[in-house]
Design an enzyme around this catalytic site. Structure first.
Site, PDB file in Angstrom:
ATOM      1  N   PHE A 164      -4.241  -7.022   0.685  1.00 26.88           N
ATOM      2  CA  PHE A 164      -2.787  -7.134   0.550  1.00 26.88           C
ATOM      3  C   PHE A 164      -2.150  -5.371   0.399  1.00 26.88           C
ATOM      4  CE2 PHE A 164      -0.928  -5.045  -3.663  1.00 26.88           C
ATOM      5  CZ  PHE A 164       0.514  -5.031  -3.543  1.00 26.88           C
ATOM      6  N   LYS A 220      -3.532   4.585  -6.469  1.00 28.85           N
ATOM      7  CA  LYS A 220      -3.870   4.888  -7.823  1.00 28.85           C
ATOM      8  C   LYS A 220      -5.029   5.207  -8.998  1.00 28.85           C
ATOM      9  CE  LYS A 220      -3.267  -0.278  -7.734  1.00 28.85           C
ATOM     10  NZ  LYS A 220      -3.423  -1.564  -5.821  1.00 28.85           N
ATOM     11  N   ASP A 257      -7.515   0.751   4.209  1.00 27.51           N
ATOM     12  CA  ASP A 257      -6.411   0.832   2.553  1.00 27.51           C
ATOM     13  C   ASP A 257      -7.559   0.791   1.380  1.00 27.51           C
ATOM     14  OD1 ASP A 257      -5.389   0.298   0.573  1.00 27.51           O
ATOM     15  OD2 ASP A 257      -3.939  -1.201   1.313  1.00 27.51           O
TER      16      ASP A 257
HETATM   17  C1  LIG Z   1      -2.305  -1.335  -5.456  1.00 26.91           C
HETATM   18  C2  LIG Z   1      -2.346  -1.588  -4.004  1.00 26.91           C
HETATM   19  C3  LIG Z   1      -1.495  -0.996  -3.311  1.00 26.91           C
HETATM   20  C4  LIG Z   1       0.062  -1.207  -3.036  1.00 26.91           C
HETATM   21  O1  LIG Z   1       0.138  -0.101  -3.803  1.00 26.91           O
HETATM   22  P1  LIG Z   1       1.319   0.621  -4.930  1.00 26.91           P
HETATM   23  O2  LIG Z   1       1.424   1.998  -6.207  1.00 26.91           O
HETATM   24  O3  LIG Z   1       1.690  -0.361  -6.044  1.00 26.91           O
HETATM   25  O4  LIG Z   1       2.165   0.724  -4.065  1.00 26.91           O
HETATM   26  C5  LIG Z   1      -1.968  -1.228  -1.752  1.00 26.91           C
HETATM   27  N1  LIG Z   1      -3.004  -2.104  -1.621  1.00 26.91           N
HETATM   28  C6  LIG Z   1      -4.175  -1.729  -2.062  1.00 26.91           C
HETATM   29  C7  LIG Z   1      -5.076  -1.944  -1.398  1.00 26.91           C
HETATM   30  C8  LIG Z   1      -3.779  -1.951  -3.442  1.00 26.91           C
HETATM   31  O5  LIG Z   1      -4.584  -2.306  -4.301  1.00 26.91           O
END
Ligand SMILES: *Cc1c(COP(=O)(O)O)cnc(C)c1O
Length: 397
Positions: free
Chosen positions: A129, A243, A214
């Site tokens: 994701f 986050k 990521d």
């Molecule tokens: C939450 C998340 C995203 C996306 O972040 P947003 O602030 O919602 O755009 C991308 N990669 C990972 C691993 C995430 O947990």
């Protein structure tokens, strides 16, 4: 009243009314132990006084100024983050998806200036994701994210998660990078084993590829290090985070080495709101707390304590919770009953947890939780497990 909101979220009935520390109150005044923490966002729980003070102080001085001007708080926050990480250069934006999207752009632009300008494809993994921009959903490739949004952005080659040989097999003359979440969050708390991460680093070096991590969810202290890849003793070339970086204020960032950052020149990328003085003030306050002596060590210790309590639970109730995943305070419990149902039962026992793929519930508490919060969460999990064992076909708790 939700008539005027797009129906994008599978919401519960809970009305988020107020928060303090590890607790969230609903509109009826019911208190919940919040192990969702805004999905790993509220690193220090709700309304941490240091963050509230930093935000309100900055709100009275300067909220926003264009990036055509120098923003001293941005320069100093970048310096602190670079000092604390592998990075030489940092770009601030507002969210995780944006950070991932720019990471993808960086890969493409980096190779344009090299002897191998045709390298623009990125190897990604199944179950990933990466957020919701057009490029980020294509990188993930999961039908639940992409359905209806075709044609998808091209340039992603997906392989099985955790399979180094599959990555090796997918490297072609157009491959520029490998991109993985250090720990898949949404995918069900699937941890990249250290040997796999080291293998990816070696493979990237052998083939002249960039390694993109990521760490939007696993970064910013979540595992007891600033970034989860540090546990494997490797460093990426590019890293996306968000986050926990703003701990509730919208803040994302891309970190990179100097070699990668050199492809970015004035006007080749930008952000209107990214790196605003307001966001930077919060980012500094986040680092003040997170980089203080002993904070990250305490996260690791609390995480180990929670994990060992969850392992005990799994030993006692394997018919309800057959598996614990993750480490630090990024933990998952696989469920035998439907995870959505489990989340409802836990909510009625006063504990909020997040969902994930593979019928996993995610425990993503504030990094500041104490032993008593661990005890309280275990009480709710025990009660829910007992309810399911008494009544395996439980529908209503
Ligand atoms: C939450 C998340 C995203 C996306 O972040 P947003 O602030 O919602 O755009 C991308 N990669 C990972 C691993 C995430 O947990």
């Amino acid at each position: 009243m939700t008539d005027n909101l797009m129906n994008a979220f599978p919401r519960t009935e809970l009305v988020a009314a107020r928060g303090e520390g590890a607790y969230l109150w609903d509109a009826e005044g019911r208190r919940y132990l919040d192990f969702v923490a805004g999905v790993a966002v509220n690193a220090f729980g709700h309304c941490h006084p240091v963050l509230v003070e930093a935000l309100t102080r900055q709100a009275n001085r300067l909220w926003h100024a264009s990036n055509v001007f120098r923003i001293p708080e941005q320069e100093s926050l970048a310096a602190r983050l670079a000092e604390a990480s592998f990075a030489d250069a940092i770009f601030f934006n507002n969210s995780g998806a944006e950070a991932v999207d720019f990471s993808i752009k960086l890969v493409r632009k980096h190779f344009k200036g090299t002897a191998t300008p045709g390298r623009w494809r990125i190897i990604t993994t199944e179950g990933a994701f990466h957020g919701r921009t057009l490029a980020a959903i294509a990188a993930s490739g999961q039908p639940k994210l992409t359905a209806g949004f075709e044609p998808l952005v091209d340039g992603f080659d997906r392989v099985a998660f955790g399979d180094l040989e599959a990555v090796r097999g997918a490297v072609g003359p157009q491959t520029g990078a490998i991109m993985v979440e250090t720990i898949q969050g949404d995918g069900g708390i699937r941890v990249c084993p250290p040997a796999y991460l080291r293998g990816l680093r070696r493979l990237a070096d052998e083939h002249g590829l960039l390694l993109v991590l990521d760490e939007v969810q696993s970064g910013m202290g979540r595992t007891g290090k600033l970034f989860a890849h540090e546990w494997a003793g490797i460093a990426p070339d590019i890293l996306a985070t968000a986050k926990g970086l703003g701990a509730g204020f919208p803040l994302g960032a891309v970190f990179s080495t100097a070699a990668v950052a050199s492809c970015i020149v004035p006007s080749s990328h930008g952000s209107t709101l990214g790196g605003s003085p307001l966001g930077m003030a919060v980012g500094h306050a986040v680092l003040d707390i997170m980089l203080a002596d002993g904070f990250l060590e305490r996260v690791a210790r609390t995480g180990a304590m929670l994990r060992s309590r969850l392992e005990e639970l799994v030993r006692r109730c394997p018919g309800v919770f057959p598996e614990v995943r993750g480490f630090g305070l990024m933990l998952g419990l696989r469920c035998v009953p439907d995870a959505r149902l489990m989340m409802g039962v836990l909510r009625r026992h006063g504990l909020l947890v997040a969902g994930a793929a593979e019928n996993v519930i995610r425990l993503l508490p504030p990094l500041t939780i104490e032993e008593r919060h661990v005890g309280e969460a275990m009480g709710a999990l025990d009660a829910a497990a007992a309810a399911f064992m008494r009544q395996p076909d439980l529908v209503e708790a």
